[in-house]
Design a protein around this motif. Sequence first.
Motif, PDB file in Angstrom:
ATOM      1  N   GLU A   1       0.806   3.951  -3.194  1.00 23.36           N
ATOM      2  CA  GLU A   1      -0.107   5.024  -2.778  1.00 23.36           C
ATOM      3  C   GLU A   1      -0.212   6.103  -3.849  1.00 23.36           C
ATOM      4  O   GLU A   1      -1.305   6.577  -4.178  1.00 23.36           O
ATOM      5  CB  GLU A   1       0.394   5.614  -1.461  1.00 23.36           C
ATOM      6  CG  GLU A   1      -0.582   6.625  -0.855  1.00 23.36           C
ATOM      7  CD  GLU A   1      -0.124   7.095   0.510  1.00 23.36           C
ATOM      8  OE1 GLU A   1      -0.831   7.906   1.112  1.00 23.36           O
ATOM      9  OE2 GLU A   1       0.951   6.631   0.965  1.00 23.36           O
ATOM     10  N   SER A   2       0.930   6.503  -4.428  1.00 27.34           N
ATOM     11  CA  SER A   2       0.891   7.545  -5.476  1.00 27.34           C
ATOM     12  C   SER A   2       0.148   7.041  -6.715  1.00 27.34           C
ATOM     13  O   SER A   2      -0.655   7.787  -7.321  1.00 27.34           O
ATOM     14  CB  SER A   2       2.319   7.948  -5.840  1.00 27.34           C
ATOM     15  OG  SER A   2       3.047   6.821  -6.324  1.00 27.34           O
TER      16      SER A   2
ATOM     17  N   ASN B   1       0.826  -1.213   0.000  1.00 27.76           N
ATOM     18  CA  ASN B   1       0.000   0.000   0.000  1.00 27.76           C
ATOM     19  C   ASN B   1       0.862   1.265   0.000  1.00 27.76           C
ATOM     20  O   ASN B   1       0.546   2.248  -0.690  1.00 27.76           O
ATOM     21  CB  ASN B   1      -0.924  -0.002   1.208  1.00 27.76           C
ATOM     22  CG  ASN B   1      -2.022  -1.047   1.086  1.00 27.76           C
ATOM     23  OD1 ASN B   1      -2.421  -1.400  -0.025  1.00 27.76           O
ATOM     24  ND2 ASN B   1      -2.513  -1.547   2.209  1.00 27.76           N
ATOM     25  N   ASN B   2       1.953   1.227   0.779  1.00 26.60           N
ATOM     26  CA  ASN B   2       2.838   2.390   0.815  1.00 26.60           C
ATOM     27  C   ASN B   2       3.520   2.607  -0.536  1.00 26.60           C
ATOM     28  O   ASN B   2       3.713   3.744  -0.974  1.00 26.60           O
ATOM     29  CB  ASN B   2       3.889   2.220   1.905  1.00 26.60           C
ATOM     30  CG  ASN B   2       3.273   2.264   3.301  1.00 26.60           C
ATOM     31  OD1 ASN B   2       2.266   2.944   3.520  1.00 26.60           O
ATOM     32  ND2 ASN B   2       3.880   1.561   4.248  1.00 26.60           N
TER      33      ASN B   2
END
Length: 356
Positions: A320-321, A316-317
């Motif tokens: 994210e963009s 997810n990190n």
Amino acid sequence: LEIVARYHSSGQTHWRERKRWRQRKKRDEEGEEGHDLSDNPLTAHLVVVRMENISDNLKLLDYERGFCKGLNFKPIPRHYFAVATNPGEQFHVFANLAVWLLNQCGRKLAQPEESDDPNSSTAAIMEEARKLKLHTDFPPHKLKTGCGEQVCSLLLGLTECALHSRNFKWRKPVYRDEQVEEEVVEGQSAEVTLDQLEEEIHEDVESEEEGDVFMDLSNMKETRDLEVEMGGALGGALEAGVDEQQWRLEVERVLPSLRVHLRQDNREWRAHYDQMHSHQEAIETKLADTKVYLDKLQQEIGRTLEKISSREKYVNNQLESSIAEFRTSQDGLAEIRERYRNSSSSVNDLARELAQ
């Protein structure tokens, strides 16, 4: 020349024998260091002797109660690990027996299962055996067969360590002086005459006639007279006059009637009470072993869930963009679709007007 030729031939023979002796000695030394001793004819005998010593030590450790009943194993035969019969079953029994002996020596290891990896089981057993300073100068794959010299050598060392941990020591035998006391009956002679024997038998027959008669003693006197005539014993062996085939048929005919069938009433409360106790004992005995495996399974599932959650957070990190960009693109696509719908409706209206 003949003498010289004989001396030369004898010298060559001696040299060959000396060379063979050195080769045998080298092979024996390599065998003592832990190499394969399959060429040595005494290896099979030594393995059998070690297995017999292992059986004696296991009986001293009372393995039938602790190992067989505790872990639901059958008693191990006297030469079980000396000869290869079923490698998979023999390795499973060997691994459980080795772990049980290590636990008797003060170690704390979980009993292996059939689904466990054999390499990890043998590695754990070898590591604990090295801590006990046992002879382990052989490759671990020798233990996977579940039988042979290495298996018997390791089990013999483990049994001796278990006996040492229990402070077992052999004691010297104590021989008692047995004095044979001769019983002397006063007033009676040691010998029994034929007349006295007849009187006793006659008294027994009279006492039995008052109640139920269990034995027919009418022919006993004739048999005794015959024995006296032939020197106190019958001259020939007793032989039956019944045909063997008829006897077998009679046994097959009578056998079903000799079987006793006990019918248990299910409505009896004592049967239910005993069945309750038996089920409770079975649950208590199996719960202890099952709880260990369930706890291990719970720990593995917990570790797996933690790994999955950490990987999910990492993904997810990282994305994210890209997710934000995808959302903006979706919003733009929705706006364009809305404008297309409005434009298509206006085009339809204009086409209708043009047709009119």
